[in-house]
Design a protein around this motif. Structure first.
Motif, PDB file in Angstrom:
ATOM      1  N   TRP A   1      39.782  40.099  35.484  1.00 20.67           N
ATOM      2  CA  TRP A   1      40.315  40.945  36.553  1.00 20.67           C
ATOM      3  C   TRP A   1      39.384  40.888  37.760  1.00 20.67           C
ATOM      4  O   TRP A   1      38.510  41.720  37.928  1.00 20.67           O
ATOM      5  CB  TRP A   1      40.485  42.384  36.077  1.00 20.67           C
TER       6      TRP A   1
ATOM      7  N   SER B   1      38.860  34.132  38.383  1.00 20.92           N
ATOM      8  CA  SER B   1      39.830  34.497  37.337  1.00 20.92           C
ATOM      9  C   SER B   1      40.502  33.272  36.739  1.00 20.92           C
ATOM     10  O   SER B   1      40.481  33.066  35.518  1.00 20.92           O
ATOM     11  CB  SER B   1      40.901  35.431  37.921  1.00 20.92           C
TER      12      SER B   1
ATOM     13  N   ALA C   1      44.533  47.043  37.020  1.00 20.40           N
ATOM     14  CA  ALA C   1      44.138  46.489  35.726  1.00 20.40           C
ATOM     15  C   ALA C   1      44.201  47.536  34.608  1.00 20.40           C
ATOM     16  O   ALA C   1      44.700  47.257  33.517  1.00 20.40           O
ATOM     17  CB  ALA C   1      42.731  45.905  35.816  1.00 20.40           C
TER      18      ALA C   1
END
Length: 213
Positions: free
Chosen positions: A29, A41, A184
């Motif tokens: 994240w 990522s 997230a």
């Protein structure tokens, strides 16, 4: 449907639930609106693993719903349970190509030695927002949600499994599209919801199989 298949369906659904928990929990994240964040990522092994977890989960759920149909055999919900399995199968088929591009395609782009020099974010958007890909992806997720809701209705009406046992499962898949725009923490919580929903329904299918043995 045979009891052995029903018994196999329960661990299959439980495994799918575990994979859907791992999907957002393992996913990196970073701020993917920046080049550095997108590279961090998408170039990582965790990116590949997490999306692969989701893809395997999508494959397992329709198989497990065939066991649900077996658990509800002879009830007025049997046909609806079969329709749920078929609908989720179609949904998984339409969803998986997009996940493959997201997983392997974006990983290769972000892992390129020239990733920081090219217009990476534009390339990511080109992959994600391709009209045909995005449309089939959305239709696939809608079908998965519809199939899960039908499974919940079948359980509710059947009188065989605990009436509420498929509600978290149905809600989790119904929320799959909106959760993509959540932060997230919410997406991780959604993964837990889907996992718990799969586990509860798997437990009820297992109990029904044991009663028939």
């Amino acid at each position: 449907m045979s009891t052995p298949l029903a018994r196999l369906g329960a661990p299959t659904l439980a495994l799918a639930g575990a994979l859907f928990i791992l999907y957002p929990a393992v996913r990196p994240w970073h701020d993917e609106s920046t080049v550095d964040g997108a590279i961090a990522s998408m170039s990582s092994g965790a990116w590949v693993a997490s999306h692969l977890f989701a893809m395997i989960g999508f494959i397992l759920v329709p198989l497990a719903l065939l066991a649900l149909r077996g658990a509800l055999a002879g009830t007025r919900s049997e046909r609806l349970a079969l329709t749920a399995a078929i609908t989720t199968w179609i949904g998984a088929g339409l969803t998986l190509p997009y996940y493959g591009a997201e997983d392997f395609g974006l990983h290769e782009i972000a892992s390129s030695p020239d990733a920081s020099k090219i217009d990476l974010l534009a390339m990511v958007d080109a992959v994600r927002l391709n009209p045909v890909a995005a449309t089939t992806f959305m239709i696939g997720l809608l079908a998965l949600g519809a199939g899960a809701i039908m499974a919940g209705m079948a359980v509710w009406r059947s009188g065989v499994l605990a009436r509420y046992s498929a509600i978290p499962f149905a809600v989790g898949f119904a929320l799959f599209i909106p959760q993509f725009w959540a932060p997230a923490a919410v997406r991780i919580a959604h993964g837990v919801l889907v996992g718990a929903g799969c586990a509860w329904l798997a437990w009820e299918i297992r109990k029904a199989a044991l009663r028939k043995s």
